[in-house]
Design a protein around this motif. Sequence first.
Motif, mmCIF file in Angstrom:
data_model
loop_
_atom_site.group_PDB
_atom_site.id
_atom_site.type_symbol
_atom_site.label_atom_id
_atom_site.label_comp_id
_atom_site.label_asym_id
_atom_site.label_seq_id
_atom_site.Cartn_x
_atom_site.Cartn_y
_atom_site.Cartn_z
ATOM 1 N N SER A 221 -2.489 -12.738 -2.136
ATOM 2 C CA SER A 221 -3.560 -12.798 -3.098
ATOM 3 C C SER A 221 -2.890 -12.256 -4.284
ATOM 4 O O SER A 221 -2.002 -11.515 -4.366
ATOM 5 N N PRO A 222 -3.202 -12.679 -5.596
ATOM 6 C CA PRO A 222 -2.523 -12.449 -6.907
ATOM 7 C C PRO A 222 -2.513 -10.926 -7.237
ATOM 8 O O PRO A 222 -1.637 -10.390 -7.653
ATOM 9 N N PHE A 223 -3.640 -10.523 -7.177
ATOM 10 C CA PHE A 223 -3.760 -9.003 -7.475
ATOM 11 C C PHE A 223 -4.477 -8.066 -6.453
ATOM 12 O O PHE A 223 -5.238 -8.590 -5.601
ATOM 13 N N GLN A 224 -4.250 -6.903 -6.697
ATOM 14 C CA GLN A 224 -4.858 -5.747 -5.666
ATOM 15 C C GLN A 224 -5.294 -4.430 -6.630
ATOM 16 O O GLN A 224 -4.235 -4.343 -7.676
ATOM 17 N N SER A 225 -6.126 -4.018 -6.494
ATOM 18 C CA SER A 225 -6.415 -2.784 -7.036
ATOM 19 C C SER A 225 -5.592 -1.378 -6.744
ATOM 20 O O SER A 225 -4.813 -1.501 -5.597
#
Length: 456
Positions: free
Chosen positions: A352-356
């Motif tokens: 997945s491209p982004f993570q918090s």
Amino acid sequence: MRSAFKWVVCLLLCVVGPAMAGEAPPPESGDVSSPDALLDVEGLSESLTAGRLLEASRRVVDEGIAEYSYTVQVGPGAYDVITVHRVVTELLPGIPRIGQKPVFLVHGDLWGFRGAFLPSVESSAVPREKSFALYLARQGRDVWGVDLRWVHVPATTTDFTFMQNWNLETHLQDVRAGLLLANQVRTLGSSSVTPMPLLGWSRGATIGYALLNAEAKSPANQHLVSAFVPVDMAYVFDKTDAVQSEISRAACDGYTMLSALQQSGVYVEGSGQTVQGLGVLAITAPQAPSPLLMGLTNREAALLAGSATYMLQGVPLFDWYHFTGGLFSGTTPTGLTWTNERFFFDVMRQASPFQSSGEQVETLALWCGSPTQPYNDRLNKVKVPVLYVGAAGGVGELGLATLKQLGTKDKDLFSLIVRRLADSDRARDFGHADLFLASDADQLVWSHIANWLAHH
């Protein structure tokens, strides 16, 4: 929350379920759903406050096994969304076999449920059954899991202020919501709670520990977790141990750095985009010079990310940590030892491209030993059976220190550390992702987990 989710599940069963059951078997793997029924469900569930069904789908992922996916809005924001997955053998298309014991899986960083537990479905490099969720389903398990909300954030996103308050608490509540939905689907919408085993890999194990700590503050009849399998993750460190004390000090430095970034308005971690890019280039132009890691080809760069992961981490705490055990010529990676190379590149593409960043900051605070974190104040009240699984080239035996903090009796604490090389060669040993990707992971790791689950 429980009441609202009960209605979501009732709608799934009464409206979507019959639509799915009436379908003919699809000729190959693919999404199958009933748009008209989904629209009806969405309209009927507008007033729900804890969750609103956005989409339901079914796809065949292996012979006789289907994946059901339920995407649910769990908050007011556009990305306050989770997807609950179910991988299960079917009696007929659209009709899962009943009576199978459940287990709930929580992914870690980078990959959502499919990338972590169903990666072979998207790769032709290995047999289709080489995925942990499929293995458990074949063993007669009703396999559930969740995509945490950051999995749904698209690569085109540029404003991440919505992630400002996403943290371990956010994600443990989302896992709890997923467990409730799984419970209510399995019990035909009943409000009764039947706890099930929980497996968390990497950061998913951190979230699992946080959930158990939270459940220790509530009555036993409200608990959703009956047993826990934390995979290759530490939650707290033993500062009386020299190695762990040094790691804890490094975690404090990392916490200071990342919390400062967070306070300055940086709420996102974008390693997933890099991992995706490395995987794609390794497949499409393996011998071309890497634009991401100078001096290496695209293939070598992807291999380095897998076999010497610690070299690319922003906060390197373990100077041996890697996803996959590798082979080297000097310092240049030449291949992978335990995992099929092309399969690993395919898995990289699924990141997945982004993570918090909130859960990462709070994990570092826990490792540092911060007394202000609300996630470890009741660990000594946690009583569930635990099987810790570690990889010598990952977190390994360092994850055992957490077990000593639990209230679980010694007879209910178990561990499996996969070690294939000498301690002096830890940087090349069985890695963090080898536990789920290695060619013999089913024999070396999964069979032990399945056997333990059969008794818990």
